[in-house]
Write an enzyme that holds these catalytic residues in place. Structure first.
Site, short mmCIF file in Angstrom:
data_model
loop_
_atom_site.label_atom_id
_atom_site.label_comp_id
_atom_site.label_asym_id
_atom_site.label_seq_id
_atom_site.Cartn_x
_atom_site.Cartn_y
_atom_site.Cartn_z
N ARG A 164 0.85 -1.21 0.00
CA ARG A 164 0.00 0.00 0.00
C ARG A 164 0.88 1.26 0.00
O ARG A 164 0.63 2.22 0.73
CB ARG A 164 -0.93 0.02 1.22
CG ARG A 164 -1.79 -1.20 1.39
CD ARG A 164 -2.84 -1.38 0.29
NE ARG A 164 -3.73 -2.49 0.64
CZ ARG A 164 -3.54 -3.75 0.26
NH1 ARG A 164 -2.51 -4.07 -0.52
NH2 ARG A 164 -4.38 -4.69 0.63
N SER A 238 -10.60 0.89 4.34
CA SER A 238 -9.82 0.62 5.55
C SER A 238 -9.30 1.95 6.08
O SER A 238 -8.62 2.67 5.35
CB SER A 238 -8.64 -0.29 5.24
OG SER A 238 -9.09 -1.47 4.65
N GLU A 334 -4.74 5.38 7.04
CA GLU A 334 -4.41 5.14 5.63
C GLU A 334 -4.85 6.27 4.69
O GLU A 334 -4.04 6.75 3.88
CB GLU A 334 -5.02 3.81 5.15
CG GLU A 334 -4.64 3.51 3.70
CD GLU A 334 -5.35 2.30 3.12
OE1 GLU A 334 -4.93 1.18 3.44
OE2 GLU A 334 -6.30 2.47 2.33
P1 FAD Z 1 -8.62 9.81 -4.35
O1 FAD Z 1 -9.19 9.38 -3.05
O2 FAD Z 1 -9.36 10.84 -5.12
O3 FAD Z 1 -7.12 10.27 -4.16
C1 FAD Z 1 -6.23 9.46 -3.43
C2 FAD Z 1 -4.82 10.04 -3.57
O4 FAD Z 1 -4.38 9.93 -4.94
C3 FAD Z 1 -4.76 11.54 -3.25
O5 FAD Z 1 -3.52 11.82 -2.66
C4 FAD Z 1 -4.85 12.20 -4.62
O6 FAD Z 1 -4.31 13.49 -4.65
C5 FAD Z 1 -4.04 11.23 -5.46
N1 FAD Z 1 -4.40 11.21 -6.88
C6 FAD Z 1 -5.62 10.92 -7.41
N2 FAD Z 1 -5.55 10.92 -8.75
C7 FAD Z 1 -4.27 11.24 -9.08
C8 FAD Z 1 -3.55 11.39 -10.31
N3 FAD Z 1 -4.15 11.24 -11.50
N4 FAD Z 1 -2.24 11.72 -10.27
C9 FAD Z 1 -1.61 11.90 -9.08
N5 FAD Z 1 -2.23 11.76 -7.88
C10 FAD Z 1 -3.54 11.43 -7.89
N6 FAD Z 1 -7.78 0.46 -1.47
C11 FAD Z 1 -7.06 -0.66 -1.69
O7 FAD Z 1 -5.85 -0.59 -1.91
N7 FAD Z 1 -7.65 -1.89 -1.67
C12 FAD Z 1 -8.97 -2.05 -1.45
O8 FAD Z 1 -9.46 -3.17 -1.46
C13 FAD Z 1 -9.75 -0.88 -1.20
N8 FAD Z 1 -11.06 -1.00 -0.92
C14 FAD Z 1 -11.78 0.12 -0.66
C15 FAD Z 1 -13.15 -0.02 -0.38
C16 FAD Z 1 -13.94 1.09 -0.12
C17 FAD Z 1 -15.40 0.91 0.18
C18 FAD Z 1 -13.36 2.38 -0.17
C19 FAD Z 1 -14.20 3.59 0.08
C20 FAD Z 1 -12.00 2.54 -0.42
C21 FAD Z 1 -11.20 1.40 -0.68
N9 FAD Z 1 -9.83 1.51 -0.96
C22 FAD Z 1 -9.10 0.38 -1.22
C23 FAD Z 1 -9.17 2.82 -0.98
C24 FAD Z 1 -9.31 3.56 -2.34
O9 FAD Z 1 -10.36 3.03 -3.09
C25 FAD Z 1 -8.04 3.46 -3.18
O10 FAD Z 1 -6.95 4.05 -2.49
C26 FAD Z 1 -8.18 4.17 -4.54
O11 FAD Z 1 -7.05 3.92 -5.34
C27 FAD Z 1 -8.39 5.68 -4.42
O12 FAD Z 1 -8.75 6.14 -5.70
P2 FAD Z 1 -9.46 7.53 -5.91
O13 FAD Z 1 -9.53 7.77 -7.38
O14 FAD Z 1 -10.73 7.58 -5.18
O15 FAD Z 1 -8.39 8.51 -5.27
P1 NAP Z 2 -10.19 -9.94 5.56
O1 NAP Z 2 -10.40 -10.86 4.41
O2 NAP Z 2 -11.17 -9.95 6.69
O3 NAP Z 2 -8.72 -10.15 6.11
C1 NAP Z 2 -8.26 -9.33 7.18
C2 NAP Z 2 -6.83 -8.98 6.90
O4 NAP Z 2 -6.08 -10.15 6.87
C3 NAP Z 2 -6.70 -8.29 5.57
O5 NAP Z 2 -6.39 -6.96 5.81
C4 NAP Z 2 -5.62 -9.05 4.84
O6 NAP Z 2 -4.47 -8.26 4.61
C5 NAP Z 2 -5.20 -10.14 5.79
N1 NAP Z 2 -5.22 -11.46 5.11
C6 NAP Z 2 -6.31 -12.24 4.89
N2 NAP Z 2 -5.93 -13.40 4.32
C7 NAP Z 2 -4.59 -13.34 4.18
C8 NAP Z 2 -3.61 -14.24 3.66
N3 NAP Z 2 -3.94 -15.45 3.18
N4 NAP Z 2 -2.31 -13.85 3.65
C9 NAP Z 2 -1.95 -12.64 4.12
N5 NAP Z 2 -2.85 -11.75 4.64
C10 NAP Z 2 -4.14 -12.10 4.67
O7 NAP Z 2 -10.09 -8.43 5.03
P2 NAP Z 2 -11.19 -7.43 4.48
O8 NAP Z 2 -11.20 -6.22 5.30
O9 NAP Z 2 -12.49 -8.14 4.22
O10 NAP Z 2 -10.56 -7.01 3.08
C11 NAP Z 2 -10.39 -7.97 2.07
C12 NAP Z 2 -9.31 -7.50 1.11
O11 NAP Z 2 -9.68 -6.24 0.54
C13 NAP Z 2 -7.96 -7.28 1.79
O12 NAP Z 2 -6.95 -7.65 0.90
C14 NAP Z 2 -7.94 -5.78 2.04
O13 NAP Z 2 -6.62 -5.25 2.01
C15 NAP Z 2 -8.75 -5.24 0.87
N6 NAP Z 2 -9.46 -4.02 1.29
C16 NAP Z 2 -8.73 -2.86 1.39
C17 NAP Z 2 -9.36 -1.68 1.74
C18 NAP Z 2 -8.58 -0.38 1.79
O14 NAP Z 2 -9.21 0.66 1.87
N7 NAP Z 2 -7.27 -0.40 1.74
C19 NAP Z 2 -10.71 -1.67 2.01
C20 NAP Z 2 -11.41 -2.86 1.93
C21 NAP Z 2 -10.78 -4.03 1.55
P3 NAP Z 2 -4.26 -7.30 3.36
O15 NAP Z 2 -5.03 -6.06 3.69
O16 NAP Z 2 -2.79 -7.11 3.36
O17 NAP Z 2 -4.76 -7.95 2.12
#
Ligand code: FAD
Ligand code: NAP
Length: 340
Positions: A164, A238, A334
């Site tokens: 991340r 998250s 985050e």
């Molecule tokens: P924004 O929120 O609009 O911006 C995020 C950052 O990127 C800011 O710093 C912004 O300035 C910068 N940015 C945006 N566009 C550009 C560009 N073109 N050039 C340079 N900088 C830019 N993240 C995960 O990694 N895994 C997940 O599973 C995941 N699940 C999510 C689930 C939900 C319900 C929600 C709400 C969020 C989740 N996220 C997850 C977080 C989020 O979706 C990601 O970080 C996503 O990439 C953000 O994209 P955005 O376009 O909304 O960016």
């Molecule tokens: P989950 O499946 O309940 O698992 C909880 C955590 O355990 C996750 O954060 C995941 O880490 C870790 N995990 C689960 N299985 C694993 C494995 N086999 N090996 C290593 N790590 C493991 O998590 P959840 O909240 O429902 O999310 C599911 C996935 O979506 C995750 O990968 C999570 O990162 C992603 N997610 C991200 C965001 C965001 O905003 N960043 C939001 C929603 C969901 P990791 O997070 O490293 O994968």
């Protein structure tokens, strides 16, 4: 290209916080983007690049200039054997890209279904889910370098991708405006099922050798059952990063809390499931009035209606304190707070 003043961002951030940008514009072409950035530099306006607003915690007033790219296009630029290289505009929605590539029979993105936001923001934190990360399929990106005032192409090795994490979140935050991203996908499926109950979910449906479309559907189902849809409950996914701790600290915690949810990471390191820590500290489903903790996943903080940044950060600080008290572990937020 219009330059709006006092533009509402309330519908443009998934937390649903009321926010107003001092100025706002949506460039469709690179020359338009360059013109806007020059205007901001001349006037000393701070610039926020806004994608889908799904990883941002906005204040009520956002000074300076907010730019939301409006370019478009998904182009297949090369195909050799099983490998397909595509180039995608930054403003393209991430989930719709995943759907489109599956329809074409180009595989590799299916585990990252339903991640909100845009393609341009995806490299910022090297988005990932269910054992897949952007960097696995990433080839390169083009960006406008605000420091060198030129268009650049950055290959994977130049992006410093981590868990991340990337250089765009670290030392070079704000320097590059990502304009397009290239991905290498495959016409041969290679399902990744080791993570978070995906294989179990499919097996319960009698599917042991799933097609990519079935993996995609399973992940959409699992995510929808555990995560709030921002269209109905404001959230930024998250809220805290999963802490990575040394093996010695992990050993001590595991001895004290045998049910601790943790995963081996790099040699000598363990990743803790932050959601489990928050749940065990008693926060799951907590309601602080306008903001709270989601009742199906404690890692997600929610806007229950009328919440704002200050209320959310107060709740976050209380959660951080109680997790520190109980487990001796520091949680880092985050999503990006803007203005800082
Ligand atoms: P924004 O929120 O609009 O911006 C995020 C950052 O990127 C800011 O710093 C912004 O300035 C910068 N940015 C945006 N566009 C550009 C560009 N073109 N050039 C340079 N900088 C830019 N993240 C995960 O990694 N895994 C997940 O599973 C995941 N699940 C999510 C689930 C939900 C319900 C929600 C709400 C969020 C989740 N996220 C997850 C977080 C989020 O979706 C990601 O970080 C996503 O990439 C953000 O994209 P955005 O376009 O909304 O960016
Ligand atoms: P989950 O499946 O309940 O698992 C909880 C955590 O355990 C996750 O954060 C995941 O880490 C870790 N995990 C689960 N299985 C694993 C494995 N086999 N090996 C290593 N790590 C493991 O998590 P959840 O909240 O429902 O999310 C599911 C996935 O979506 C995750 O990968 C999570 O990162 C992603 N997610 C991200 C965001 C965001 O905003 N960043 C939001 C929603 C969901 P990791 O997070 O490293 O994968």
């Amino acid at each position: 290209m219009t330059l709006f003043e006092n533009y509402s961002l309330t519908g443009l951030n998934t937390l649903g916080f009321e926010a107003t940008a001092e100025r706002f514009s949506r460039p469709k072409t690179l020359p338009q983007l360059i013109e806007l950035l020059a205007l901001a530099d001349t006037n000393g306006w701070p610039v926020l690049l806004l994608g889908g607003g799904s990883n941002l915690i906005l204040s009520a007033w956002v000074p300076g200039l907010v730019i939301q790219l409006a370019n478009s296009g998904i182009e297949c630029v090369a195909q050799q054997g099983e490998q397909v290289i595509i180039e995608v505009a930054a403003a393209q929605g991430w989930h719709s890209l995943v759907e489109y590539t599956l329809e074409q029979g180009w595989f590799g993105l299916e585990n990252m279904a339903l991640i909100p936001g845009t393609v341009g923001a995806a490299p910022i934190q090297n988005i990932g889910a269910y054992g897949a990360e952007l960097k696995d399929c990433f080839v390169s990106l083009t960006a406008w370098d605000r420091e060198q005032q030129q268009r650049v192409t950055l290959e994977r090795s130049q992006c410093d991708f981590g868990y991340r994490w990337s250089r765009f979140k670290g030392e070079d935050a704000g320097r590059f405006v990502i304009w397009s991203v290239r991905f290498a996908l495959s016409t041969t499926a290679a399902p990744e099922l080791s993570y978070g109950g995906v294989a179990d979910y499919l097996a319960r449906q009698g599917i042991n050798e799933p097609a990519p479309q079935q993996v995609f559907s399973a992940i959409c189902d699992i995510r929808s059952s555990k995560l709030p849809d921002p269209a109905t409950v404001g959230n930024a996914g998250s809220f805290f990063e999963n802490p990575i701790i040394p093996q010695s600290q992990y050993g001590a915690l595991k001895a004290k809390f045998p049910a601790l949810v943790a995963f081996a990471d790099q040699p000598g390191l363990y990743k803790l499931a932050a959601g489990w820590l928050i749940d065990q500290a008693g926060w799951k489903g907590y309601n602080a009035g306008s903001v709270g903790v989601y009742d199906k996943q404690a890692l997600v903080l929610v806007n229950l209606g009328g919440g704002d940044r200050e209320q959310l950060l107060t709740l976050a600080a209380d959660i951080q304190q109680s997790v520190r008290d109980k487990f001796g572990v520091a949680l880092q937020i985050e999503p990006r707070q803007y203005p800082a």
